[in-house]
Design an enzyme around this catalytic site. Sequence first.
Site, PDB file in Angstrom:
ATOM      1  N   ASP A 113     -38.449 -73.176  70.637  1.00 35.23           N
ATOM      2  CA  ASP A 113     -37.656 -72.783  69.583  1.00 35.23           C
ATOM      3  C   ASP A 113     -38.125 -72.016  68.583  1.00 35.23           C
ATOM      4  O   ASP A 113     -39.527 -72.826  67.437  1.00 35.23           O
ATOM      5  CB  ASP A 113     -37.612 -73.909  68.651  1.00 35.23           C
ATOM      6  CG  ASP A 113     -36.441 -74.644  66.936  1.00 35.23           C
ATOM      7  OD1 ASP A 113     -35.934 -73.553  67.237  1.00 35.23           O
ATOM      8  OD2 ASP A 113     -36.265 -74.983  66.661  1.00 35.23           O
ATOM      9  N   ASP A 128     -28.690 -71.411  66.441  1.00 36.93           N
ATOM     10  CA  ASP A 128     -28.826 -72.345  65.848  1.00 36.93           C
ATOM     11  C   ASP A 128     -28.364 -71.469  64.419  1.00 36.93           C
ATOM     12  O   ASP A 128     -27.334 -72.056  63.816  1.00 36.93           O
ATOM     13  CB  ASP A 128     -30.142 -73.173  65.710  1.00 36.93           C
ATOM     14  CG  ASP A 128     -30.930 -74.135  64.963  1.00 36.93           C
ATOM     15  OD1 ASP A 128     -29.315 -75.044  64.034  1.00 36.93           O
ATOM     16  OD2 ASP A 128     -31.706 -74.685  65.082  1.00 36.93           O
ATOM     17  N   LYS A 161     -42.080 -75.629  68.730  1.00 30.34           N
ATOM     18  CA  LYS A 161     -42.494 -74.737  67.730  1.00 30.34           C
ATOM     19  C   LYS A 161     -42.384 -73.794  67.451  1.00 30.34           C
ATOM     20  O   LYS A 161     -44.272 -73.511  67.874  1.00 30.34           O
ATOM     21  CB  LYS A 161     -42.125 -75.696  66.410  1.00 30.34           C
ATOM     22  CG  LYS A 161     -40.846 -76.234  66.177  1.00 30.34           C
ATOM     23  CD  LYS A 161     -39.948 -75.741  65.783  1.00 30.34           C
ATOM     24  CE  LYS A 161     -38.715 -77.237  65.468  1.00 30.34           C
ATOM     25  NZ  LYS A 161     -37.365 -77.132  65.154  1.00 30.34           N
ATOM     26  N   LYS A 206     -25.780 -78.728  64.151  1.00 34.54           N
ATOM     27  CA  LYS A 206     -26.263 -79.473  62.834  1.00 34.54           C
ATOM     28  C   LYS A 206     -25.193 -79.870  62.399  1.00 34.54           C
ATOM     29  O   LYS A 206     -25.036 -78.655  61.470  1.00 34.54           O
ATOM     30  CB  LYS A 206     -27.717 -79.496  62.882  1.00 34.54           C
ATOM     31  CG  LYS A 206     -28.758 -78.197  63.644  1.00 34.54           C
ATOM     32  CD  LYS A 206     -30.066 -77.929  62.933  1.00 34.54           C
ATOM     33  CE  LYS A 206     -31.180 -77.358  64.107  1.00 34.54           C
ATOM     34  NZ  LYS A 206     -31.872 -76.789  63.408  1.00 34.54           N
ATOM     35  N   GLU A 250     -34.471 -71.449  72.176  1.00 37.30           N
ATOM     36  CA  GLU A 250     -34.032 -71.945  70.411  1.00 37.30           C
ATOM     37  C   GLU A 250     -34.095 -70.533  69.800  1.00 37.30           C
ATOM     38  O   GLU A 250     -35.591 -70.615  69.579  1.00 37.30           O
ATOM     39  CB  GLU A 250     -34.129 -72.738  70.550  1.00 37.30           C
ATOM     40  CG  GLU A 250     -33.011 -73.343  69.137  1.00 37.30           C
ATOM     41  CD  GLU A 250     -32.925 -74.493  68.647  1.00 37.30           C
ATOM     42  OE1 GLU A 250     -32.044 -75.467  67.923  1.00 37.30           O
ATOM     43  OE2 GLU A 250     -33.627 -76.160  69.107  1.00 37.30           O
TER      44      GLU A 250
END
Length: 450
Positions: free
Chosen positions: A274, A331, A247, A355, A302
Amino acid sequence: MDGSISTSISSSRSSPLRFSHNPPTPRPLLSPTPRLTPASAGRQPSARLRAISPSPSPSPTTPQQRQQEPMEAFGFDALKETFSVDVAAAEARPLNVPLAAPFTIASSRLEAVSNVAVRVELSSGAVGWGEAPVLPSVTAEDQPAALAAVARACELLVAARSAPLGAVLQDVADALPGHAFASARAGVEMAVIDAVANSIRIPLWRLFGGASNTVTTDITIPIVTPNEAAQLAAKYRGQGFQTLKLKVGKNLNSDIEVLKAIRLVHPDCSFILDANEGYTANQAIEVLDRLNEMGVTPVLFEQPVHRDDWEGLREVSIAAMEKYRVAVAADESCRGLLDAQKIIHGNLAHVINIKLAKLGVLGGLEVIDAARKAGIALMIGGMVETRIAMGFAGHLAAGLGCFSFIDLDTPLLLSEDPVYGGYEGILRENPAHLQFPFVNVLLYSYILQL
């Protein structure tokens, strides 16, 4: 496969497992500490925009063996027309589980899961479970809103007459429409589909295509200090993880220092970055430039920019692929079929992250179908969920076999495991996988604290 299979997360090395059609009596998972986590090998992106070939999850059999295996004469689409659903009971329950450590990303910080568990019982006695994840920075609902929404849908299910599965799922979609209710809708859809699969004793991975009963996941390191990141990376290296999802997005210079620290303790790992919308386009490209100077090339980048920064997403995607052969995934930018079509037709990203909590199950299948037809690669991930939602997503990914990137690790970030039964993680020689030993991942599952 004959005989029973352990339902715990196991660290034993073993050959690939197949689903048992004689599931054992479930037992609680005794250890409150997340145990073995599976690993994923990185994949090299293609050189052309939208040209990554989705590679199916590893299968325990050869393609020739799979062709010789008898397959069920029906799948999920057929079942929607042929199976009549009569719901006897349905309810929503709070699902609160603390995290092992605070989970910080560019857009939020989470210290506990506050989700919603959904239980559906058919008139036949078959039970299914679902989970509505709540992450306010991504999902539109908070827990009280999700509880209320799921409760409304449950009342409608119980009051309705028996109807084909497809019609029942459409009623759920009508009661919980759009992105505003996507997480609640996903939880109810999971529970209904799970109950149906349990009633006919067909594993969900078979129902969704039967490509495999195994998937391989990465593991996530949240935004932490370089020292903390190095400790986590060393631990995950020891557990067999090859792909680390890092992250980033709050502070560019700190992100680079964290990457340097991880490389020292896990020099051979593959990286997924991400940013959770945290960078501008220029910052995202700068990160790739600086990583290149370090000799580091991520396998995936991402959501580098804000979800509505379509031009920024396109700019990063073009630069990342042309300069460094790095794929970019959308995303948060993909909240439904219309977003997916915009990404596809605008050539805005190389990968779409599915998701269920932001799309619903049926909505997710629509986006998957559109992406596959357009040649866009797919990733599957989650919010911060227990093994209920992650198990369902794992079955979906294994059954379809079309995901290039698997990110289903969040149950291993929890300090407790509230679920009986379900999948198990098994460390294999190369690599480690999530296995699904039950006829259905949620067969006989029970939420302990409810």
